[in-house]
Design an enzyme around this catalytic site. Structure first.
Site, PDB file in Angstrom:
ATOM      1  N   CYS A  42      -5.350   8.292   9.361  1.00  0.00           N
ATOM      2  CA  CYS A  42      -5.382   7.834  10.744  1.00  0.00           C
ATOM      3  C   CYS A  42      -5.103   8.971  11.704  1.00  0.00           C
ATOM      4  O   CYS A  42      -4.262   9.823  11.439  1.00  0.00           O
ATOM      5  CB  CYS A  42      -4.317   6.759  10.938  1.00  0.00           C
ATOM      6  SG  CYS A  42      -4.761   5.209  10.175  1.00  0.00           S
ATOM      7  N   LYS A  73       0.837  -1.205   0.000  1.00  0.00           N
ATOM      8  CA  LYS A  73       0.000   0.000   0.000  1.00  0.00           C
ATOM      9  C   LYS A  73       0.870   1.253   0.000  1.00  0.00           C
ATOM     10  O   LYS A  73       0.650   2.185  -0.773  1.00  0.00           O
ATOM     11  CB  LYS A  73      -0.888  -0.001   1.256  1.00  0.00           C
ATOM     12  CG  LYS A  73      -1.529   1.330   1.575  1.00  0.00           C
ATOM     13  CD  LYS A  73      -2.377   1.262   2.828  1.00  0.00           C
ATOM     14  CE  LYS A  73      -1.729   1.837   4.063  1.00  0.00           C
ATOM     15  NZ  LYS A  73      -1.686   3.303   4.104  1.00  0.00           N
ATOM     16  N   ASN A  74       1.872   1.261   0.885  1.00  0.00           N
ATOM     17  CA  ASN A  74       2.656   2.484   1.053  1.00  0.00           C
ATOM     18  C   ASN A  74       3.612   2.744  -0.114  1.00  0.00           C
ATOM     19  O   ASN A  74       4.220   3.808  -0.182  1.00  0.00           O
ATOM     20  CB  ASN A  74       3.435   2.443   2.374  1.00  0.00           C
ATOM     21  CG  ASN A  74       2.498   2.596   3.568  1.00  0.00           C
ATOM     22  OD1 ASN A  74       1.311   2.884   3.390  1.00  0.00           O
ATOM     23  ND2 ASN A  74       3.024   2.377   4.760  1.00  0.00           N
ATOM     24  N   ARG A 121       0.826  14.513  13.274  1.00  0.00           N
ATOM     25  CA  ARG A 121       1.118  14.342  11.850  1.00  0.00           C
ATOM     26  C   ARG A 121       1.267  15.677  11.116  1.00  0.00           C
ATOM     27  O   ARG A 121       0.512  15.972  10.178  1.00  0.00           O
ATOM     28  CB  ARG A 121       0.054  13.478  11.182  1.00  0.00           C
ATOM     29  CG  ARG A 121       0.038  12.059  11.730  1.00  0.00           C
ATOM     30  CD  ARG A 121      -0.633  11.087  10.817  1.00  0.00           C
ATOM     31  NE  ARG A 121       0.341  10.299  10.098  1.00  0.00           N
ATOM     32  CZ  ARG A 121       0.067   9.173   9.444  1.00  0.00           C
ATOM     33  NH1 ARG A 121      -1.145   8.718   9.392  1.00  0.00           N
ATOM     34  NH2 ARG A 121       1.000   8.514   8.820  1.00  0.00           N
ATOM     35  N   PRO A 122       2.230  16.472  11.502  1.00  0.00           N
ATOM     36  CA  PRO A 122       2.423  17.738  10.809  1.00  0.00           C
ATOM     37  C   PRO A 122       3.069  17.532   9.429  1.00  0.00           C
ATOM     38  O   PRO A 122       3.567  16.442   9.125  1.00  0.00           O
ATOM     39  CB  PRO A 122       3.386  18.499  11.729  1.00  0.00           C
ATOM     40  CG  PRO A 122       4.127  17.441  12.465  1.00  0.00           C
ATOM     41  CD  PRO A 122       3.230  16.239  12.549  1.00  0.00           C
ATOM     42  N   ARG A 135      -5.034  10.608   3.963  1.00  0.00           N
ATOM     43  CA  ARG A 135      -3.723  11.194   4.219  1.00  0.00           C
ATOM     44  C   ARG A 135      -2.848  11.208   2.955  1.00  0.00           C
ATOM     45  O   ARG A 135      -2.119  12.151   2.697  1.00  0.00           O
ATOM     46  CB  ARG A 135      -3.057  10.381   5.326  1.00  0.00           C
ATOM     47  CG  ARG A 135      -1.600  10.610   5.517  1.00  0.00           C
ATOM     48  CD  ARG A 135      -1.338  11.792   6.419  1.00  0.00           C
ATOM     49  NE  ARG A 135       0.095  12.024   6.554  1.00  0.00           N
ATOM     50  CZ  ARG A 135       0.607  13.012   7.254  1.00  0.00           C
ATOM     51  NH1 ARG A 135      -0.164  13.843   7.869  1.00  0.00           N
ATOM     52  NH2 ARG A 135       1.905  13.168   7.324  1.00  0.00           N
ATOM     53  N   ASP A 157       4.327   0.736  11.683  1.00  0.00           N
ATOM     54  CA  ASP A 157       3.097   0.085  11.210  1.00  0.00           C
ATOM     55  C   ASP A 157       2.957  -1.345  11.736  1.00  0.00           C
ATOM     56  O   ASP A 157       1.877  -1.929  11.657  1.00  0.00           O
ATOM     57  CB  ASP A 157       3.049   0.075   9.673  1.00  0.00           C
ATOM     58  CG  ASP A 157       2.707   1.445   9.114  1.00  0.00           C
ATOM     59  OD1 ASP A 157       2.435   2.365   9.900  1.00  0.00           O
ATOM     60  OD2 ASP A 157       2.715   1.596   7.875  1.00  0.00           O
ATOM     61  N   ARG A 215      -8.779  -0.007   4.950  1.00  0.00           N
ATOM     62  CA  ARG A 215      -7.926   0.987   4.280  1.00  0.00           C
ATOM     63  C   ARG A 215      -6.627   0.342   3.787  1.00  0.00           C
ATOM     64  O   ARG A 215      -6.069   0.776   2.773  1.00  0.00           O
ATOM     65  CB  ARG A 215      -7.570   2.123   5.246  1.00  0.00           C
ATOM     66  CG  ARG A 215      -8.677   3.130   5.497  1.00  0.00           C
ATOM     67  CD  ARG A 215      -8.141   4.321   6.271  1.00  0.00           C
ATOM     68  NE  ARG A 215      -6.811   4.634   5.769  1.00  0.00           N
ATOM     69  CZ  ARG A 215      -5.767   4.984   6.511  1.00  0.00           C
ATOM     70  NH1 ARG A 215      -5.892   5.119   7.802  1.00  0.00           N
ATOM     71  NH2 ARG A 215      -4.602   5.226   5.964  1.00  0.00           N
TER      72      ARG A 215
HETATM   73  C1  UD1 Z   1       4.309   6.832   6.078  1.00  0.00           C
HETATM   74  C2  UD1 Z   1       3.400   5.661   5.860  1.00  0.00           C
HETATM   75  C3  UD1 Z   1       2.877   5.187   7.193  1.00  0.00           C
HETATM   76  C4  UD1 Z   1       4.014   4.898   8.130  1.00  0.00           C
HETATM   77  C5  UD1 Z   1       4.960   6.090   8.209  1.00  0.00           C
HETATM   78  C6  UD1 Z   1       6.209   5.828   9.023  1.00  0.00           C
HETATM   79  C7  UD1 Z   1       2.346   5.957   3.682  1.00  0.00           C
HETATM   80  C8  UD1 Z   1       1.064   6.193   2.954  1.00  0.00           C
HETATM   81  N1  UD1 Z   1       2.278   6.029   5.033  1.00  0.00           N
HETATM   82  O1  UD1 Z   1       3.529   7.871   6.650  1.00  0.00           O
HETATM   83  O2  UD1 Z   1       2.120   4.004   6.974  1.00  0.00           O
HETATM   84  O3  UD1 Z   1       3.473   4.671   9.409  1.00  0.00           O
HETATM   85  O4  UD1 Z   1       5.368   6.472   6.911  1.00  0.00           O
HETATM   86  O5  UD1 Z   1       6.919   4.767   8.498  1.00  0.00           O
HETATM   87  O6  UD1 Z   1       3.399   5.696   3.110  1.00  0.00           O
HETATM   88  N2  UD1 Z   1       6.678  14.448  10.541  1.00  0.00           N
HETATM   89  C9  UD1 Z   1       6.832  15.788  10.846  1.00  0.00           C
HETATM   90  N3  UD1 Z   1       6.722  16.699   9.834  1.00  0.00           N
HETATM   91  C10 UD1 Z   1       6.473  16.326   8.549  1.00  0.00           C
HETATM   92  C11 UD1 Z   1       6.328  14.955   8.250  1.00  0.00           C
HETATM   93  C12 UD1 Z   1       6.427  14.029   9.271  1.00  0.00           C
HETATM   94  O7  UD1 Z   1       7.042  16.155  11.993  1.00  0.00           O
HETATM   95  O8  UD1 Z   1       6.400  17.206   7.680  1.00  0.00           O
HETATM   96  C13 UD1 Z   1       6.768  13.446  11.618  1.00  0.00           C
HETATM   97  C14 UD1 Z   1       5.427  12.745  11.830  1.00  0.00           C
HETATM   98  O9  UD1 Z   1       4.579  13.491  12.667  1.00  0.00           O
HETATM   99  C15 UD1 Z   1       5.872  11.445  12.449  1.00  0.00           C
HETATM  100  C16 UD1 Z   1       7.205  11.164  11.739  1.00  0.00           C
HETATM  101  O10 UD1 Z   1       7.646  12.413  11.225  1.00  0.00           O
HETATM  102  O11 UD1 Z   1       6.131  11.632  13.821  1.00  0.00           O
HETATM  103  C17 UD1 Z   1       7.103  10.149  10.605  1.00  0.00           C
HETATM  104  O12 UD1 Z   1       6.197  10.596   9.633  1.00  0.00           O
HETATM  105  P1  UD1 Z   1       6.307  10.182   8.105  1.00  0.00           P
HETATM  106  O13 UD1 Z   1       7.498   9.323   7.886  1.00  0.00           O
HETATM  107  O14 UD1 Z   1       6.168  11.423   7.296  1.00  0.00           O
HETATM  108  O15 UD1 Z   1       5.031   9.307   7.902  1.00  0.00           O
HETATM  109  P2  UD1 Z   1       4.056   9.345   6.701  1.00  0.00           P
HETATM  110  O16 UD1 Z   1       4.795   9.611   5.439  1.00  0.00           O
HETATM  111  O17 UD1 Z   1       2.886  10.200   7.048  1.00  0.00           O
END
Ligand code: UD1
Length: 426
Positions: free
Chosen positions: A117, A24-25, A122-123, A93, A305, A397
């Site tokens: 989720c 999925k990811n 999730r910023p 998302r 995950d 999902r």
């Molecule tokens: C992706 C995956 C999700 C997985 C996650 C971590 C997809 C669709 N989703 O989510 O399943 O759980 O990676 O492996 O691929 N953060 C910030 N600022 C930002 C972006 C992120 O502070 O601009 C923080 C987030 O709040 C979190 C951490 O970084 O604490 C990891 O987030 P991120 O790796 O971006 O996760 P996703 O890409 O949302």
């Protein structure tokens, strides 16, 4: 909206085989990237899950054509709309990937607050800071953000955290920028590598994927391509978790152990057996688990995950385990539900102390997010007696119907509509 539940009679051992589909990811950002060329781009092996359905709706909304044939999805045409409708963006998302893709394809994108989720804050600051570094004007409205640039210009971008989504977004944004972009401190996840493989097949010039420094040299245009994403290591890990609590032997066809080191390692012990045989990862367990100390982290560490599905296993271990969540704050919505099934869990900060000696029994539990929901299903499969898991729509999902998957392995899982009364609401 129809609300469904899983009714699970726990205690059956699991035997059989299952085919692991594309991740999925990986598939979601790859589908977003497919708008970067008007020529047909085919992403193979896409799972039948609601996040993919929603992504297809997003692609339809921006005016490209999508066609599904079995598990293959082909996207063609150039986007004609640069706004992600609020209903879709809020539901999903991964619509956030359209930021980089639409900005690169059309020079502009307006995105309403993305959903998904509810795990932590999730910023998106790393995404926006990076896009601004590439020369995009980023303007925040009350409920949306507008990014615009006539042409992005390559530069060095230091990511303060190896965010998977930000790395993917910035790669998509930089792929047609003028000059060279270097992402320093990039995410190394195999799903990022899959996205880069697609883009390179489309004609992009990218190197360093899978390492902390990814270099993207901008090209004028991209072409069509057809690619296979990496297999879903979280689905494979969730099946392993179920086998670990129920006992049994399951052949996971297509599972790619080369990207699953951190997932596999806590499963290994005196009571489990893992071999690779004829294109399958074969996992066997007698259902007697040793306690483990696990912490989540960016790849190649244990993935966040898998935190909930593996915590379900820790509830069955012969002693005290720990699970430390370092990626997302507040990713413990499954804990009170596991406790209602008899688990002895104490949360201290970002660490769960899990006493496996308590013994698990069936209960009415509610999934509140995708992976937490999968963890509850795993726990219910091993528990004594009947459980109902509501909130199946969250699980859908990211997993194809788990009642079919686990049913085919010998579990008793029935998917049915939630009765008016009797099941706790969320
Ligand atoms: C992706 C995956 C999700 C997985 C996650 C971590 C997809 C669709 N989703 O989510 O399943 O759980 O990676 O492996 O691929 N953060 C910030 N600022 C930002 C972006 C992120 O502070 O601009 C923080 C987030 O709040 C979190 C951490 O970084 O604490 C990891 O987030 P991120 O790796 O971006 O996760 P996703 O890409 O949302």
């Amino acid at each position: 909206m129809k609300r469904e539940i899983f009714v699970i009679e726990g205690g059956n051992s699991l035997f059989g085989r299952t085919e692991i589909h594309g991740a999925k990811n990986a598939v979601l950002p790859m589908l977003a990237a497919s708008i970067l060329s008007p020529a047909p781009v085919t992403v193979r092996d896409c799972p039948h899950i609601s996040d993919v359905d929603d992504m297809l709706s997003v692609l339809d909304a921006v005016g490209v054509r999508t066609e599904r044939s079995g598990r293959d999805i082909t996207v063609s045409g150039a986007p004609s709309v640069t706004e992600i409708p609020s209903g879709l963006a809020c539901a999903m998302r991964s619509s956030v990937y359209m930021l980089g893709a639409l900005l690169s394809a059309c020079g502009e994108v307006r995105l309403y607050a993305p959903g998904g989720c509810r795990i932590g804050a999730r910023p998106l600051d790393i995404h926006f800071d990076g896009l601004a570094r590439l020369g995009a004007k980023v303007e925040f409205g009350e409920d949306h953000v507008l990014c615009a640039a006539r042409r992005l210009v390559g530069t060095d971008i230091v990511l303060r955290y190896p965010s998977v989504g930000a790395t993917e977004n910035l790669i998509m944004a930089a792929v047609k920028a003028r000059g060279t972009t270097r992402l320093i401190g990039a995410a190394r996840e195999p799903e990022v590598v899959s996205l880069v493989r697609l883009l390179v097949r489309m004609g992009a010039d990218i190197s360093g994927e899978g390492t902390p420094v990814v270099t993207i040299r901008g090209v004028e245009s991209l072409d069509g391509a057809k690619v296979q994403p990496v297999k879903d290591r979280i689905v494979a890990g969730t099946v392993m978790a179920a086998v670990a609590v129920c006992g049994g032997r399951v052949e996971l066809y297509g599972a790619d152990s080369s990207v699953m080191g951190a997932i596999i390692s806590p499963f290994l012990g005196a009571h489990t057996f893992l071999v690779e045989h004829g294109g399958a990862m074969v996992f066997e367990s007698d259902g007697m688990l040793a306690p483990t100390d696990v912490g989540t982290g960016p790849y190649p560490l244990f993935p966040t995950d898998m935190q909930a599905p593996f915590m379900a296993c820790q509830c069955y271990a012969s002693g005290m385990s720990t699970m430390r969540e370092t990626v997302f704050e507040d990713r413990f919505a499954h804990v009170p539900e596991l406790i209602s099934m008899g688990a002895g869990i104490a949360l201290v900060g970002n660490t769960a102390f899990v006493d496996g000696s308590a013994g698990m029994h069936g209960a009415e539990v509610a999934a509140r997010d995708l992976r937490g929901g999968a963890g509850l299903v795993v726990a219910a499969l091993g528990a004594k007696g009947r459980s109902t898991v509501s909130g199946v729509r969250y699980i859908d999902r990211g997993y194809e119907d788990l009642s079919v998957l686990f049913g085919s392995l010998g579990a008793s899982v029935v998917r049915t509509e939630e009765p008016e009364h009797g099941v706790r609401t969320e």
